[in-house]
Scaffold this motif. Structure first.
Motif, PDB file in Angstrom:
ATOM      1  N   UNK A  75     -13.541  -4.275  -1.520  1.00 22.35           N
ATOM      2  CA  UNK A  75     -12.992  -5.056  -0.410  1.00 22.35           C
ATOM      3  C   UNK A  75     -12.267  -4.147   0.578  1.00 22.35           C
ATOM      4  N   UNK A  76     -11.492  -3.217   0.057  1.00 21.85           N
ATOM      5  CA  UNK A  76     -10.724  -2.309   0.907  1.00 21.85           C
ATOM      6  C   UNK A  76     -11.658  -1.438   1.744  1.00 21.85           C
ATOM      7  N   UNK A  77     -12.744  -0.970   1.135  1.00 26.35           N
ATOM      8  CA  UNK A  77     -13.737  -0.194   1.907  1.00 26.35           C
ATOM      9  C   UNK A  77     -14.329  -1.053   3.028  1.00 26.35           C
ATOM     10  N   UNK A  78     -14.668  -2.316   2.715  1.00 23.37           N
ATOM     11  CA  UNK A  78     -15.223  -3.217   3.736  1.00 23.37           C
ATOM     12  C   UNK A  78     -14.242  -3.449   4.874  1.00 23.37           C
ATOM     13  N   UNK A  79     -12.944  -3.409   4.581  1.00 24.61           N
ATOM     14  CA  UNK A  79     -11.915  -3.564   5.611  1.00 24.61           C
ATOM     15  C   UNK A  79     -11.713  -2.286   6.416  1.00 24.61           C
ATOM     16  N   UNK A  80     -12.374  -1.213   6.013  1.00 26.49           N
ATOM     17  CA  UNK A  80     -12.262   0.056   6.725  1.00 26.49           C
ATOM     18  C   UNK A  80     -11.006   0.844   6.390  1.00 26.49           C
ATOM     19  N   UNK A  81     -10.404   0.550   5.254  1.00 26.37           N
ATOM     20  CA  UNK A  81      -9.186   1.245   4.844  1.00 26.37           C
ATOM     21  C   UNK A  81      -9.535   2.361   3.871  1.00 26.37           C
ATOM     22  N   UNK A  82      -8.662   3.382   3.824  1.00 26.81           N
ATOM     23  CA  UNK A  82      -8.953   4.557   3.009  1.00 26.81           C
ATOM     24  C   UNK A  82      -8.040   4.697   1.797  1.00 26.81           C
ATOM     25  N   UNK A  83      -7.064   3.800   1.634  1.00 22.37           N
ATOM     26  CA  UNK A  83      -6.166   3.958   0.484  1.00 22.37           C
ATOM     27  C   UNK A  83      -5.595   2.615   0.039  1.00 22.37           C
ATOM     28  N   UNK A  84      -5.186   2.618  -1.237  1.00 19.76           N
ATOM     29  CA  UNK A  84      -4.518   1.476  -1.851  1.00 19.76           C
ATOM     30  C   UNK A  84      -3.233   1.999  -2.468  1.00 19.76           C
ATOM     31  N   UNK A  85      -2.127   1.336  -2.184  1.00 19.87           N
ATOM     32  CA  UNK A  85      -0.842   1.681  -2.793  1.00 19.87           C
ATOM     33  C   UNK A  85      -0.321   0.487  -3.569  1.00 19.87           C
ATOM     34  N   UNK A  86       0.571   0.755  -4.508  1.00 18.79           N
ATOM     35  CA  UNK A  86       1.179  -0.301  -5.300  1.00 18.79           C
ATOM     36  C   UNK A  86       2.411   0.249  -5.990  1.00 18.79           C
ATOM     37  N   UNK A  87       3.187  -0.647  -6.555  1.00 15.77           N
ATOM     38  CA  UNK A  87       4.324  -0.283  -7.376  1.00 15.77           C
ATOM     39  C   UNK A  87       4.025  -0.748  -8.793  1.00 15.77           C
ATOM     40  N   UNK A  88       4.369   0.085  -9.762  1.00 14.87           N
ATOM     41  CA  UNK A  88       4.234  -0.320 -11.158  1.00 14.87           C
ATOM     42  C   UNK A  88       5.530   0.067 -11.864  1.00 14.87           C
ATOM     43  N   UNK A  89       6.071  -0.853 -12.628  1.00 11.13           N
ATOM     44  CA  UNK A  89       7.322  -0.589 -13.320  1.00 11.13           C
ATOM     45  C   UNK A  89       7.120   0.445 -14.423  1.00 11.13           C
ATOM     46  N   UNK A  90       8.107   1.304 -14.570  1.00 11.36           N
ATOM     47  CA  UNK A  90       8.024   2.386 -15.545  1.00 11.36           C
ATOM     48  C   UNK A  90       7.794   1.915 -16.963  1.00 11.36           C
ATOM     49  N   UNK A  91       8.330   0.759 -17.324  1.00 13.53           N
ATOM     50  CA  UNK A  91       8.178   0.271 -18.694  1.00 13.53           C
ATOM     51  C   UNK A  91       6.800  -0.338 -18.964  1.00 13.53           C
ATOM     52  N   UNK A  92       6.006  -0.536 -17.929  1.00 13.26           N
ATOM     53  CA  UNK A  92       4.701  -1.181 -18.092  1.00 13.26           C
ATOM     54  C   UNK A  92       3.635  -0.120 -18.393  1.00 13.26           C
ATOM     55  N   UNK A  93       3.660   0.376 -19.623  1.00 17.02           N
ATOM     56  CA  UNK A  93       2.766   1.462 -20.032  1.00 17.02           C
ATOM     57  C   UNK A  93       1.293   1.092 -19.882  1.00 17.02           C
ATOM     58  N   UNK A  94       0.942  -0.140 -20.237  1.00 18.40           N
ATOM     59  CA  UNK A  94      -0.460  -0.556 -20.159  1.00 18.40           C
ATOM     60  C   UNK A  94      -0.961  -0.485 -18.718  1.00 18.40           C
ATOM     61  N   UNK A  95      -0.181  -1.008 -17.782  1.00 19.61           N
ATOM     62  CA  UNK A  95      -0.587  -0.980 -16.375  1.00 19.61           C
ATOM     63  C   UNK A  95      -0.630   0.449 -15.854  1.00 19.61           C
ATOM     64  N   UNK A  96       0.382   1.246 -16.199  1.00 16.81           N
ATOM     65  CA  UNK A  96       0.403   2.638 -15.731  1.00 16.81           C
ATOM     66  C   UNK A  96      -0.841   3.381 -16.219  1.00 16.81           C
ATOM     67  N   UNK A  97      -1.195   3.187 -17.468  1.00 15.66           N
ATOM     68  CA  UNK A  97      -2.381   3.840 -18.021  1.00 15.66           C
ATOM     69  C   UNK A  97      -3.644   3.394 -17.270  1.00 15.66           C
TER      70      UNK A  97
END
Length: 115
Positions: A75-97
């Motif tokens: 979807x992001x490529x179709x929108x013509x964007x080159x990057x995705x950013x986000x925040x992930x909490x330090x304690x959320x090991x599964x998401x960070x991985x």
């Protein structure tokens, strides 16, 4: 702060701007999660920013989050964007991985000490 952020970004519980996207994540006709992202300007360039990726507890650890993020890349490529950013909490090991396995890099670390 979270309530104020949601209220400003989702007036009346819905995205208000054309640059916000709220998707239901569906498997076998059942909603199993939500992906909410928008387009924002960062360092002089537009980028996608993930405000929330939520996979409901019974469906976690089965690869649905990873699949949702791979679909987001399309979807992001179709929108013509080159990057995705986000925040992930330090304690959320599964998401960070998961994000590291998808090629995301740490760009900042926020730290806190409780006294």
């Amino acid at each position: 702060m979270a309530r104020a952020s949601f209220d400003s970004l989702l007036p009346e519980g819905r995205p208000d701007a054309k640059n916000q996207f709220l998707y239901s994540i569906v498997n076998d006709e059942f909603q199993i999660g939500v992906l909410w992202f928008g387009v924002r300007r960062e360092s002089g360039r537009d980028e996608a920013y993930v405000w929330d990726l939520l996979i409901y507890p019974p469906y976690r650890g089965k690869g649905f989050g990873k699949l949702a993020m791979l679909e987001l890349e399309k979807i992001v490529r179709e929108l013509g964007l080159a990057s995705i950013s986000l925040n992930v909490f330090g304690h959320n090991e599964r998401a960070r991985h998961m994000y590291v396995s998808l090629g995301y890099k740490t760009v900042a670390i926020r730290m806190r000490k409780f006294i």
